[in-house]
Scaffold this motif. Structure first.
Motif, PDB file in Angstrom:
ATOM      1  N   TRP A  14     -13.527 104.555  70.966  1.00 43.98           N
ATOM      2  CA  TRP A  14     -12.418 103.772  71.667  1.00 43.98           C
ATOM      3  C   TRP A  14     -12.537 102.422  70.780  1.00 43.98           C
ATOM      4  N   TYR A  15     -13.390 102.063  69.976  1.00 47.40           N
ATOM      5  CA  TYR A  15     -13.006 100.795  69.172  1.00 47.40           C
ATOM      6  C   TYR A  15     -11.808 100.949  68.206  1.00 47.40           C
ATOM      7  N   ILE A  16     -11.957 102.382  67.653  1.00 41.41           N
ATOM      8  CA  ILE A  16     -10.852 102.547  66.806  1.00 41.41           C
ATOM      9  C   ILE A  16      -9.462 102.346  67.582  1.00 41.41           C
ATOM     10  N   LEU A  17      -9.342 102.772  68.936  1.00 38.20           N
ATOM     11  CA  LEU A  17      -7.965 102.682  69.366  1.00 38.20           C
ATOM     12  C   LEU A  17      -7.898 101.344  69.694  1.00 38.20           C
ATOM     13  N   LEU A  18      -8.832 100.502  70.337  1.00 39.29           N
ATOM     14  CA  LEU A  18      -8.698  99.382  70.532  1.00 39.29           C
ATOM     15  C   LEU A  18      -8.015  98.487  69.064  1.00 39.29           C
ATOM     16  N   ILE A  19      -8.544  98.690  67.955  1.00 41.42           N
ATOM     17  CA  ILE A  19      -7.973  98.222  67.059  1.00 41.42           C
ATOM     18  C   ILE A  19      -6.614  98.672  66.507  1.00 41.42           C
ATOM     19  N   GLY A  20      -6.197  99.967  66.995  1.00 44.35           N
ATOM     20  CA  GLY A  20      -5.016 100.265  66.695  1.00 44.35           C
ATOM     21  C   GLY A  20      -4.041  99.850  67.487  1.00 44.35           C
ATOM     22  N   VAL A  21      -4.347  99.494  69.062  1.00 41.66           N
ATOM     23  CA  VAL A  21      -3.337  98.820  69.800  1.00 41.66           C
ATOM     24  C   VAL A  21      -3.320  97.312  69.567  1.00 41.66           C
ATOM     25  N   LEU A  22      -4.414  96.629  68.819  1.00 40.01           N
ATOM     26  CA  LEU A  22      -3.945  95.157  68.637  1.00 40.01           C
ATOM     27  C   LEU A  22      -3.285  95.102  67.398  1.00 40.01           C
ATOM     28  N   LEU A  23      -3.077  95.967  66.386  1.00 35.05           N
ATOM     29  CA  LEU A  23      -2.405  95.897  65.443  1.00 35.05           C
ATOM     30  C   LEU A  23      -1.070  96.480  65.680  1.00 35.05           C
ATOM     31  N   THR A  24      -0.802  97.356  66.528  1.00 35.68           N
ATOM     32  CA  THR A  24       0.642  97.895  66.873  1.00 35.68           C
ATOM     33  C   THR A  24       1.431  96.940  67.976  1.00 35.68           C
ATOM     34  N   ILE A  25       0.577  96.325  68.517  1.00 35.82           N
ATOM     35  CA  ILE A  25       1.458  95.202  69.390  1.00 35.82           C
ATOM     36  C   ILE A  25       2.086  94.115  68.417  1.00 35.82           C
ATOM     37  N   PRO A  26       1.490  93.563  67.729  1.00 34.31           N
ATOM     38  CA  PRO A  26       1.892  92.491  67.053  1.00 34.31           C
ATOM     39  C   PRO A  26       3.094  93.136  66.006  1.00 34.31           C
ATOM     40  N   SER A  27       2.928  94.389  65.463  1.00 35.71           N
ATOM     41  CA  SER A  27       3.989  94.901  64.670  1.00 35.71           C
ATOM     42  C   SER A  27       5.158  94.995  65.306  1.00 35.71           C
ATOM     43  N   ALA A  31       8.803  93.472  64.527  1.00 33.73           N
ATOM     44  CA  ALA A  31       9.826  94.177  64.257  1.00 33.73           C
ATOM     45  C   ALA A  31      10.975  93.961  65.173  1.00 33.73           C
ATOM     46  N   PHE A  32      10.808  93.515  66.575  1.00 32.77           N
ATOM     47  CA  PHE A  32      11.714  93.301  67.523  1.00 32.77           C
ATOM     48  C   PHE A  32      12.594  91.931  66.885  1.00 32.77           C
ATOM     49  N   ALA A  33      11.452  90.962  66.634  1.00 33.57           N
ATOM     50  CA  ALA A  33      12.038  89.700  66.321  1.00 33.57           C
ATOM     51  C   ALA A  33      12.889  89.606  64.961  1.00 33.57           C
ATOM     52  N   SER A  34      12.420  90.666  64.028  1.00 30.26           N
ATOM     53  CA  SER A  34      13.129  90.515  62.837  1.00 30.26           C
ATOM     54  C   SER A  34      14.358  91.378  62.673  1.00 30.26           C
ATOM     55  N   THR A  35      14.376  92.101  63.696  1.00 26.98           N
ATOM     56  CA  THR A  35      15.651  93.167  63.621  1.00 26.98           C
ATOM     57  C   THR A  35      16.989  92.051  64.211  1.00 26.98           C
ATOM     58  N   PRO A  36      18.088  91.872  63.493  1.00 27.46           N
ATOM     59  CA  PRO A  36      19.146  91.224  64.205  1.00 27.46           C
ATOM     60  C   PRO A  36      19.713  92.095  65.089  1.00 27.46           C
ATOM     61  N   VAL A  37      20.295  91.239  65.893  1.00 38.63           N
ATOM     62  CA  VAL A  37      21.376  92.012  66.809  1.00 38.63           C
ATOM     63  C   VAL A  37      22.791  91.893  66.200  1.00 38.63           C
ATOM     64  N   THR A  38      23.605  92.712  66.939  1.00 36.32           N
ATOM     65  CA  THR A  38      25.149  92.906  66.532  1.00 36.32           C
ATOM     66  C   THR A  38      25.814  92.510  67.700  1.00 36.32           C
ATOM     67  N   TYR A  39      26.980  92.259  67.262  1.00 31.83           N
ATOM     68  CA  TYR A  39      28.175  92.011  68.281  1.00 31.83           C
ATOM     69  C   TYR A  39      29.317  92.930  68.355  1.00 31.83           C
ATOM     70  N   LYS A 167      21.056  97.849  70.471  1.00 28.87           N
ATOM     71  CA  LYS A 167      20.505  99.209  70.248  1.00 28.87           C
ATOM     72  C   LYS A 167      19.772  99.330  68.968  1.00 28.87           C
ATOM     73  N   SER A 168      20.097  98.898  67.857  1.00 28.48           N
ATOM     74  CA  SER A 168      19.333  98.989  66.542  1.00 28.48           C
ATOM     75  C   SER A 168      18.004  98.146  66.733  1.00 28.48           C
ATOM     76  N   ARG A 169      17.806  97.183  67.681  1.00 29.13           N
ATOM     77  CA  ARG A 169      16.665  96.486  67.413  1.00 29.13           C
ATOM     78  C   ARG A 169      15.790  97.347  68.530  1.00 29.13           C
ATOM     79  N   THR A 170      16.333  97.884  69.492  1.00 28.79           N
ATOM     80  CA  THR A 170      15.368  98.819  70.444  1.00 28.79           C
ATOM     81  C   THR A 170      14.793  99.941  69.668  1.00 28.79           C
ATOM     82  N   GLN A 171      15.727 100.507  68.626  1.00 29.80           N
ATOM     83  CA  GLN A 171      15.393 101.723  68.186  1.00 29.80           C
ATOM     84  C   GLN A 171      14.132 101.518  67.100  1.00 29.80           C
ATOM     85  N   ILE A 172      14.310 100.519  66.389  1.00 23.87           N
ATOM     86  CA  ILE A 172      13.224 100.342  65.356  1.00 23.87           C
ATOM     87  C   ILE A 172      12.115  99.711  65.867  1.00 23.87           C
TER      88      ILE A 172
END
Length: 294
Positions: A14-27, A31-39, A167-172
């Motif tokens: 379970w500790y590996i799962l916890l580490i994976g979750v803690l790494l996935t959420i910030p990633s 990714a959501f913040a760095s992907t620009p939106v389009t108009y 759309k592109s931000r959500t996909q990434i």
């Protein structure tokens, strides 16, 4: 690895799962913040019949039949590579779509632009509307169609402000989350199997593949079909049951053989007595085994 074994392994690690979750959420957040939106901006234009075919008091919107073929030709020309190159040269980084509006049966041309900035989407849409009118007029000028007999085009609806597209931000973001979950599960499974193999190697415990199968237990009141299924895994046991052999150390075996020999001798002497011969009567020979028994 079975799903049940995988679930148990994930519970142990379970500790590996916890580490994976803690790494996935910030990633995913990065990714959501760095992907620009389009108009995006859209415009609808309708084809009208020539002015020569409409009376002065007539309504051109009542004579839209027969313009579908002209709309198809205009859409193909607007989507050609030459038109795209001209638009891209004036508006770099902007994409557009031009074609018939499939949501209506009328001869309506749908124009849609997508740009990284709101101003770029609106300017590109304005240039597309002008290009559609020029293209339609140029196609008819090539055939020397008179001005009064040429098909016209006009605006139906034009966006005043662009729409934000995520759309592109959500996909990434979804791709990053899925990759993090899969990678976490794989790492936890590999680590669990490696540690289990190491433990068996040091303790000498058999693995799940080397463990013997569980014995088959047949109840007393179980039907014959179940008993046959229980014997199916041991053909030699079935042969021993069908053709039993006497044991070598059975103490009753010599006595049984001696009794059969005495019976044979008695049957051989009996005919001689019944024939009434005058010869001497021979005494019956006793078996050594019987004398020893007495």
């Amino acid at each position: 690895m079975y799903l049940r074994d995988l679930a148990r392994g994930l519970a142990r690690r379970w500790y590996i799962l916890l580490i994976g979750v803690l790494l996935t959420i910030p990633s995913a957040i990065a990714a959501f913040a760095s992907t620009p939106v389009t108009y995006t901006a859209q415009a609808s234009m309708v084809l009208l019949p020539p002015s020569a075919s409409v009376d002065k008091t007539g309504n051109p919107y009542l004579q839209l039949d027969g313009l579908a073929q002209a709309l198809e030709i205009l859409g193909q020309r607007m989507s050609s590579e030459s038109e795209r190159s001209a638009i891209a040269a004036e508006h770099p980084g902007v994409t557009y779509v031009a074609g018939p509006d499939t949501t209506t049966s009328g001869p309506i041309l749908l124009l849609s632009t997508e740009a990284p900035r709101a101003s770029g989407a609106l300017r590109t849409l304005t240039d597309l509307r002008a290009a559609a009118a020029d293209t339609l007029n140029g196609l008819q000028a090539q055939l020397d169609v008179p001005e009064s007999s040429r098909i016209r085009i006009t605006d139906v609806a034009v966006d005043d402000s662009p729409t934000v597209s995520t759309k592109s931000r959500t996909q990434i973001t979804l791709i990053v989350i899925a990759a993090g979950v899969v990678l976490t599960v794989l790492v936890a499974g590999v680590v669990d199997r490696a540690l289990a193999a190491r433990r068996r190697r040091f303790t000498g415990e058999p693995s799940d593949e080397d463990a013997p199968p569980p014995p088959v237990i047949v109840a007393a009141g179980e039907p014959e079909s179940a008993a046959s299924a229980a014997w199916a895994d041991d053909p030699q046991a079935m042969a021993r049951q069908d053709d039993p052999e006497p044991a070598d150390d059975d103490p009753t075996a010599p006595e049984t053989a001696e009794a059969e020999a005495d019976t044979t001798e008695s049957e051989a002497v009996t005919p001689a007595r019944s024939s009434g011969s005058s010869g001497p009567r021979l005494p019956a020979r006793r078996s050594p085994g019987r004398s020893r028994g007495r």
